[in-house]
Design a protein around this motif. Structure first.
Motif, PDB file in Angstrom:
ATOM      1  N   ALA A  99       0.827  -1.206   0.000  1.00  0.00           N
ATOM      2  CA  ALA A  99       0.000   0.000   0.000  1.00  0.00           C
ATOM      3  C   ALA A  99       0.864   1.260   0.000  1.00  0.00           C
ATOM      4  CB  ALA A  99      -0.949  -0.006   1.202  1.00  0.00           C
ATOM      5  N   ALA A 100       1.915   1.278   0.785  1.00  0.00           N
ATOM      6  CA  ALA A 100       2.793   2.449   0.864  1.00  0.00           C
ATOM      7  C   ALA A 100       3.540   2.664  -0.450  1.00  0.00           C
ATOM      8  CB  ALA A 100       3.773   2.302   2.027  1.00  0.00           C
ATOM      9  N   SER A 101       4.003   1.590  -1.060  1.00  0.00           N
ATOM     10  CA  SER A 101       4.740   1.708  -2.309  1.00  0.00           C
ATOM     11  C   SER A 101       3.827   2.178  -3.440  1.00  0.00           C
ATOM     12  CB  SER A 101       5.394   0.365  -2.648  1.00  0.00           C
ATOM     13  OG  SER A 101       6.295   0.510  -3.711  1.00  0.00           O
ATOM     14  N   ILE A 102       2.622   1.626  -3.512  1.00  0.00           N
ATOM     15  CA  ILE A 102       1.656   2.052  -4.535  1.00  0.00           C
ATOM     16  C   ILE A 102       1.288   3.515  -4.329  1.00  0.00           C
ATOM     17  CG2 ILE A 102      -0.720   1.761  -5.347  1.00  0.00           C
ATOM     18  CD1 ILE A 102      -0.305  -1.294  -4.814  1.00  0.00           C
ATOM     19  N   ALA A 103       1.064   3.911  -3.094  1.00  0.00           N
ATOM     20  CA  ALA A 103       0.732   5.308  -2.807  1.00  0.00           C
ATOM     21  C   ALA A 103       1.865   6.238  -3.229  1.00  0.00           C
ATOM     22  CB  ALA A 103       0.416   5.487  -1.317  1.00  0.00           C
ATOM     23  N   ALA A 104       3.110   5.829  -2.972  1.00  0.00           N
ATOM     24  CA  ALA A 104       4.260   6.652  -3.355  1.00  0.00           C
ATOM     25  C   ALA A 104       4.394   6.750  -4.875  1.00  0.00           C
ATOM     26  CB  ALA A 104       5.537   6.085  -2.743  1.00  0.00           C
ATOM     27  N   ALA A 105       4.062   5.676  -5.585  1.00  0.00           N
ATOM     28  CA  ALA A 105       4.152   5.669  -7.041  1.00  0.00           C
ATOM     29  C   ALA A 105       3.046   6.504  -7.677  1.00  0.00           C
ATOM     30  CB  ALA A 105       4.090   4.237  -7.567  1.00  0.00           C
ATOM     31  N   GLY A 106       1.882   6.503  -7.058  1.00  0.00           N
ATOM     32  CA  GLY A 106       0.710   7.177  -7.618  1.00  0.00           C
ATOM     33  C   GLY A 106      -0.262   6.134  -8.140  1.00  0.00           C
ATOM     34  N   ASP A 107      -1.536   6.380  -7.968  1.00  0.00           N
ATOM     35  CA  ASP A 107      -2.562   5.387  -8.257  1.00  0.00           C
ATOM     36  C   ASP A 107      -2.564   4.892  -9.693  1.00  0.00           C
ATOM     37  OD1 ASP A 107      -4.694   3.792  -7.171  1.00  0.00           O
ATOM     38  OD2 ASP A 107      -6.052   4.978  -8.414  1.00  0.00           O
ATOM     39  N   ASP A 108      -2.205   5.743 -10.659  1.00  0.00           N
ATOM     40  CA  ASP A 108      -2.237   5.335 -12.064  1.00  0.00           C
ATOM     41  C   ASP A 108      -0.853   4.976 -12.602  1.00  0.00           C
ATOM     42  OD1 ASP A 108      -4.013   4.748 -14.169  1.00  0.00           O
ATOM     43  OD2 ASP A 108      -3.390   6.568 -15.235  1.00  0.00           O
ATOM     44  N   ALA A 109       0.151   4.890 -11.730  1.00  0.00           N
ATOM     45  CA  ALA A 109       1.508   4.550 -12.174  1.00  0.00           C
ATOM     46  C   ALA A 109       1.508   3.187 -12.865  1.00  0.00           C
ATOM     47  CB  ALA A 109       2.458   4.525 -10.976  1.00  0.00           C
ATOM     48  N   PRO A 110       2.287   3.022 -13.928  1.00  0.00           N
ATOM     49  CA  PRO A 110       2.359   1.743 -14.637  1.00  0.00           C
ATOM     50  C   PRO A 110       3.215   0.736 -13.859  1.00  0.00           C
ATOM     51  CG  PRO A 110       3.823   3.325 -15.670  1.00  0.00           C
ATOM     52  CD  PRO A 110       3.109   4.052 -14.564  1.00  0.00           C
TER      53      PRO A 110
END
Length: 165
Positions: A99-110
């Motif tokens: 969850a933290a990594s996805i949040a840091a990448a941004g919700d629409d990050a590839p």
């Protein structure tokens, strides 16, 4: 006390010991390692879960690209490994790291990964657009997962190539 830290603040020997404990010492033979050969993890997305003085979990993310069959390079982020100490598995550490990594990448990050769809589906990963993707080694197509702004095309995954200016 538990805390989330940048993985770069953790000794490499501690990270390697955790990865060995979670995945075995033969983990370097896996196809995912072939994709990210020669790369360094993305610092802002690679995190550590520390309890007291002990590293009990980590996630690494890597700059990769899909080399499409039509000649385009599509930049992506390869998520994983996500490792949790064997005696701490099932306690939610992996979920918090994801969850933290996805949040840091941004919700629409590839984002893409190789993993269990039953586990990673809760984070929005699926194989709906990866059917034409290939990997440089053995893998199960159903375990090649993606989320975010990824294309539905055919191609080979590999390390991201950046050209010097």
């Amino acid at each position: 006390m538990s805390e989330l830290r940048p993985l770069a603040t953790i000794a490499l020997a501690d990270v390697e010991a955790l990865l060995d404990a979670a995945f075995g010492t033969d983990r370097h033979q896996r196809t995912a390692y072939r994709v990210r050969v020669g790369l360094q993890p993305i610092g802002a997305l690679s995190l550590a879960w520390v309890e007291g003085d002990r590293l009990t979990g980590c996630i690494q993310c890597w700059p990769v690209q899909l080399n499409s069959d039509d000649g385009h390079a599509v930049p992506m982020v390869m998520v994983g490994p996500v490792a949790v100490a064997p005696d701490r598995q099932g306690t939610g550490i992996g979920q918090q790291l994801m969850a933290a990594s996805i949040a840091a990448a941004g919700d629409d990050a590839p984002l893409m990964l190789i993993g269990d769809p039953e586990y990673y589906g809760r984070f929005g990963f699926d194989a709906a657009r990866t059917g034409g993707w290939r990997m440089p080694g053995p893998y199960e197509q159903r375990r090649l997962l993606a989320r975010g702004a990824v294309p539905e095309c055919s191609g080979m995954m590999g390390p991201r190539v950046t050209l010097a200016a």
